[in-house]
Design a protein around this motif. Structure first.
Motif, mmCIF file in Angstrom:
data_model
loop_
_atom_site.group_PDB
_atom_site.id
_atom_site.type_symbol
_atom_site.label_atom_id
_atom_site.label_comp_id
_atom_site.label_asym_id
_atom_site.label_seq_id
_atom_site.Cartn_x
_atom_site.Cartn_y
_atom_site.Cartn_z
ATOM 1 N N SER A 166 0.794 -1.359 -0.010
ATOM 2 C CA SER A 166 0.194 -0.002 -0.041
ATOM 3 C C SER A 166 1.006 1.181 0.012
ATOM 4 O O SER A 166 0.602 2.228 -0.948
ATOM 5 C CB SER A 166 -1.009 -0.129 1.102
ATOM 6 O OG SER A 166 -1.794 -1.056 1.159
ATOM 7 N N LEU A 167 1.966 1.299 0.786
ATOM 8 C CA LEU A 167 2.781 2.554 0.885
ATOM 9 C C LEU A 167 3.726 2.452 -0.487
ATOM 10 O O LEU A 167 3.807 4.067 -0.643
ATOM 11 C CB LEU A 167 3.826 2.184 2.168
ATOM 12 C CG LEU A 167 2.845 2.227 3.397
ATOM 13 C CD1 LEU A 167 3.929 1.933 4.554
ATOM 14 C CD2 LEU A 167 2.256 3.504 3.849
ATOM 15 N N THR A 168 4.251 1.857 -0.885
ATOM 16 C CA THR A 168 4.971 1.753 -2.265
ATOM 17 C C THR A 168 3.998 2.290 -3.505
ATOM 18 O O THR A 168 4.396 3.339 -3.926
ATOM 19 C CB THR A 168 5.516 0.584 -2.811
ATOM 20 O OG1 THR A 168 4.529 -0.622 -2.692
ATOM 21 C CG2 THR A 168 6.534 -0.049 -1.683
ATOM 22 N N GLU A 169 2.771 1.811 -3.329
ATOM 23 C CA GLU A 169 1.941 2.534 -4.166
ATOM 24 C C GLU A 169 1.281 3.832 -4.069
ATOM 25 O O GLU A 169 1.386 4.946 -4.941
ATOM 26 C CB GLU A 169 0.501 1.721 -4.260
ATOM 27 C CG GLU A 169 -0.424 1.949 -5.318
ATOM 28 C CD GLU A 169 -1.571 1.265 -5.274
ATOM 29 O OE1 GLU A 169 -2.986 1.687 -5.669
ATOM 30 O OE2 GLU A 169 -1.655 -0.005 -4.698
ATOM 31 N N GLN A 170 1.191 4.315 -2.537
ATOM 32 C CA GLN A 170 0.837 5.587 -2.442
ATOM 33 C C GLN A 170 1.940 6.790 -2.525
ATOM 34 O O GLN A 170 1.721 7.972 -3.207
ATOM 35 C CB GLN A 170 0.659 5.656 -0.743
ATOM 36 C CG GLN A 170 0.286 6.940 -0.194
ATOM 37 C CD GLN A 170 -0.352 6.734 1.296
ATOM 38 O OE1 GLN A 170 -0.841 5.758 1.688
ATOM 39 N NE2 GLN A 170 0.103 8.326 2.011
ATOM 40 N N TRP A 171 3.076 6.388 -2.329
ATOM 41 C CA TRP A 171 4.207 7.308 -2.843
ATOM 42 C C TRP A 171 5.036 7.013 -4.183
ATOM 43 O O TRP A 171 6.082 7.894 -4.146
ATOM 44 C CB TRP A 171 5.011 7.365 -1.695
ATOM 45 C CG TRP A 171 4.592 7.721 -0.443
ATOM 46 C CD1 TRP A 171 3.620 8.884 0.012
ATOM 47 C CD2 TRP A 171 4.689 7.072 0.912
ATOM 48 N NE1 TRP A 171 3.201 8.782 1.284
ATOM 49 C CE2 TRP A 171 3.629 7.693 1.846
ATOM 50 C CE3 TRP A 171 5.318 6.034 1.325
ATOM 51 C CZ2 TRP A 171 3.745 7.464 3.076
ATOM 52 C CZ3 TRP A 171 5.303 5.670 2.813
ATOM 53 C CH2 TRP A 171 4.413 6.322 3.591
ATOM 54 N N ASP A 172 4.554 6.029 -4.951
ATOM 55 C CA ASP A 172 5.273 5.671 -6.059
ATOM 56 C C ASP A 172 6.791 5.425 -5.883
ATOM 57 O O ASP A 172 7.586 5.812 -6.521
ATOM 58 C CB ASP A 172 5.000 6.730 -7.175
ATOM 59 C CG ASP A 172 5.445 6.317 -8.501
ATOM 60 O OD1 ASP A 172 5.407 5.046 -8.814
ATOM 61 O OD2 ASP A 172 6.007 6.990 -9.291
#
Length: 401
Positions: free
Chosen positions: A32-38
């Motif tokens: 989720s976090l990698t997707e949120q901050w690209d």
């Protein structure tokens, strides 16, 4: 436990139950976090490192502030800052902002440690080891429960941020519990400690001998813990030929060993065994276990060994602080900060050092390095054991007092 301080102790243990979740919350929400901050998994690992940096930079100051202003203010502030981190991460629009929140989590952790460990030893001077080890038990419990919360959110397609927001709300609620709780007054704590100290010690401890040895143990205890947690699954796959799913389970066996160990210690330390014995015995078990791992490349042996590694690396850091604050009780916050700084150094240095060793191609070399660290820990603990025996009027191994 004395009823007078039951509420304060409960509040502190709740904080560490939540901290157990915080310690794995970024890694556990990586997709989720990698997707949120690209970003990628390396970016999230830098955020985890930022928490360690925040701790490392502020432990010394937190310890001094704890001695100057008291334990309760630091614990209150730590709850607020950790709540800010937990709310900030899921709503951070940029990676840079998330990095600042991660630094805040490290600052909160250092304030929490510098307030809590001295407070517990002042509240329960006769069972300081048990009280300190329970911190580890509550942290392990929190780390065990968080994956189930994340699984529930994922299964029900709920916002991943609830895994952050629920602990944040509990931190803020718990802050009011701590606020209304009674803590030992400084004058009262000092007079009690003077009586205990004069009854227990023949001569004054020396910071530049047993104090330095305990700082070394603060480093080695965290180093042994860090190496096992990072590299056990990789070792299982590459050396013992385990499947990825089976190798990951080694960390579960490790966690179970850790939890059982600290629960046993919390009972045994009250009556039968002293912290100085445990900090010597446990790294010996770790060394023996690592030698077995390096010698017998069997999945079954590795599974049992993971349990014993978890058991023998658990609670040593907490007991080191308990001994340090017992010996140098006039500056409990300051010496807690110094030992915790050594521990933080290990948590920053060891992932880098072992990563460089892994690049050489043979993962067994990491566990040979682990043997070297365990040996240093044993030598430092043997010195502390010897000095404690010289300093104290009681028996060292068994305490019938």
């Amino acid at each position: 436990m004395k009823n007078q301080y039951f509420k304060a102790a409960s509040g502190m243990y709740i904080n560490y139950f939540l901290l157990g979740m915080v310690n794995i919350i970024l890694a556990s929400n990586m997709p989720s976090l990698t997707e949120q901050w690209d970003t990628d998994s390396t970016g999230i690992s830098y955020l985890i490192a930022a928490i360690g940096i925040g701790r490392l930079l502020t432990y010394g100051l937190s310890g001094v502030l704890s001695d100057k202003f008291g334990r309760k203010p630091l614990i209150m502030v730590s709850s607020v800052i950790m709540g800010v981190f937990l709310i900030g991460i899921p709503f951070s629009p940029t990676y840079e902002m998330a990095f600042v929140f991660a630094l805040l989590a490290g600052i909160s952790n250092s304030a929490m440690d510098a307030g809590t460990y001295p407070a517990l030893t002042e509240m329960f001077p006769e069972s300081a080891g048990s009280a300190s080890v329970m911190v580890k038990a509550f942290g392990s419990l929190g780390a065990t429960i968080l994956p189930f919360i994340i699984l529930f959110l994922t299964t029900n397609q709920l916002f991943y941020g609830f895994a952050f927001l629920v602990p944040a709300v509990i931190y803020f609620m718990n802050m009011f519990l701590v606020l209304s709780a009674s803590f030992p007054r400084k004058s009262e704590a000092v007079s009690k400690e003077e009586v205990l100290h004069s009854n227990r010690f023949i001569t004054e401890p020396k910071f530049w001998s047993e104090g330095v040895a305990l700082i070394i143990i603060g480093f080695t205890s965290t180093a042994l813990f860090t190496v096992s947690q990072i590299w056990l699954p990789s070792f299982g796959q590459e050396v013992a030929g385990m499947q990825s799913s089976s190798a990951i389970k080694l960390l579960s066996y490790y966690s179970v060993g850790s939890l059982i160990s600290v629960l046993l210690l919390s009972i045994l330390l009250n009556k039968w065994i002293k912290p100085v014995t445990v900090i010597l015995l446990y790294p010996m078990i770790t060394l023996l276990t690592v030698i077995i791992i390096l010698t017998i490349h069997s999945p079954i042996v590795l599974s049992f060994s993971s349990f014993f590694l978890g058991a023998s690396t658990a609670g040593i850091f907490q007991l080191t602080i308990a001994i340090m604050t017992e010996l140098f009780w006039r500056k409990k916050g300051t010496v807690t900060g110094i030992v915790a700084t050594a521990s933080s150094l290990a948590s920053v240095i060891l992932p880098i050092a072992t990563g460089l060793i892994a690049k050489s191609g043979d993962i067994s070399h990491i566990f040979l390095f682990d043997c070297f660290i365990a040996t240093i820990g044993i030598l430092a603990a043997a010195f502390v054991y010897y000095r404690y025996k010289k300093l104290t009027q009681h028996q060292t191994i068994f305490d019938h007092g």
